[in-house]
Design a protein around this motif. Sequence first.
Motif, mmCIF file in Angstrom:
data_model
loop_
_atom_site.group_PDB
_atom_site.id
_atom_site.type_symbol
_atom_site.label_atom_id
_atom_site.label_comp_id
_atom_site.label_asym_id
_atom_site.label_seq_id
_atom_site.Cartn_x
_atom_site.Cartn_y
_atom_site.Cartn_z
ATOM 1 N N SER A 1 0.700 -1.274 0.048
ATOM 2 C CA SER A 1 -0.024 0.010 -0.154
ATOM 3 C C SER A 1 0.830 1.126 0.023
ATOM 4 O O SER A 1 0.426 2.381 -0.763
ATOM 5 N N VAL A 2 2.208 1.281 0.509
ATOM 6 C CA VAL A 2 2.846 2.464 0.517
ATOM 7 C C VAL A 2 3.333 2.642 -0.734
ATOM 8 O O VAL A 2 3.573 3.838 -0.912
ATOM 9 N N LEU A 3 3.665 1.795 -1.417
ATOM 10 C CA LEU A 3 3.971 1.964 -2.903
ATOM 11 C C LEU A 3 2.942 2.910 -3.772
ATOM 12 O O LEU A 3 3.364 3.897 -4.428
ATOM 13 N N LEU A 4 1.533 2.438 -3.479
ATOM 14 C CA LEU A 4 0.497 3.472 -4.283
ATOM 15 C C LEU A 4 0.494 4.844 -3.441
ATOM 16 O O LEU A 4 0.529 5.842 -4.158
ATOM 17 N N THR A 5 0.515 4.647 -2.161
ATOM 18 C CA THR A 5 0.157 5.879 -1.384
ATOM 19 C C THR A 5 1.243 6.993 -1.547
ATOM 20 O O THR A 5 1.105 8.106 -1.669
ATOM 21 N N CYS A 6 2.469 6.481 -1.393
ATOM 22 C CA CYS A 6 3.627 7.409 -1.346
ATOM 23 C C CYS A 6 3.986 8.111 -2.796
ATOM 24 O O CYS A 6 4.401 9.042 -2.892
#
Length: 170
Positions: free
Chosen positions: A127-132
């Motif tokens: 999820s960090v990949l998308l949100t960041c």
Amino acid sequence: MDIAEIIGQILGFVAVILGFISYQVKTDKQLLFVHLLTCAVFSVHYYLLGAIPAAILNGVGVIRNIVYYNKDKSFYKPRLFPILFAVIMLILGIYSSNGIHSVLIVGGLVINTLCLSFRNPQNVRKSVLLTCLMVLVYDVIEHSVGGVVYESVAIISAIIGLIRFRRKED
């Protein structure tokens, strides 16, 4: 660049340093406390840059981290609070929007708030990949140098974690 923007950019780098420190502490409570400080400094940083949606949403992040810090108290409801904070961020993000690019910060932080409740660290990293990435694009548009650095390092860190801790193929 006026003095408010210069101070804002300096605070962005202070927030980056705090963010790095937050991931080096030993306990969950220490991480939440230092991350609370990170959100607070980023909130002022964004405000001084005129990125009001990001300032407001990071302010909500401060409150979220205070609640999560107190998760051992009786008022804490683990299924309720991620949804509650995501809804608050969505409403305040829409209300404070300063252009179509605000969708990036609102979407990124709403998704991040929900995904932080995942129990599986690999799902959090994904999820960090998308949100960041969403917040990174927003930071580029808003000229947040500290934000660009912070999100870039978070993306790299998430990729390393995904590779390092991937399930071994049998």
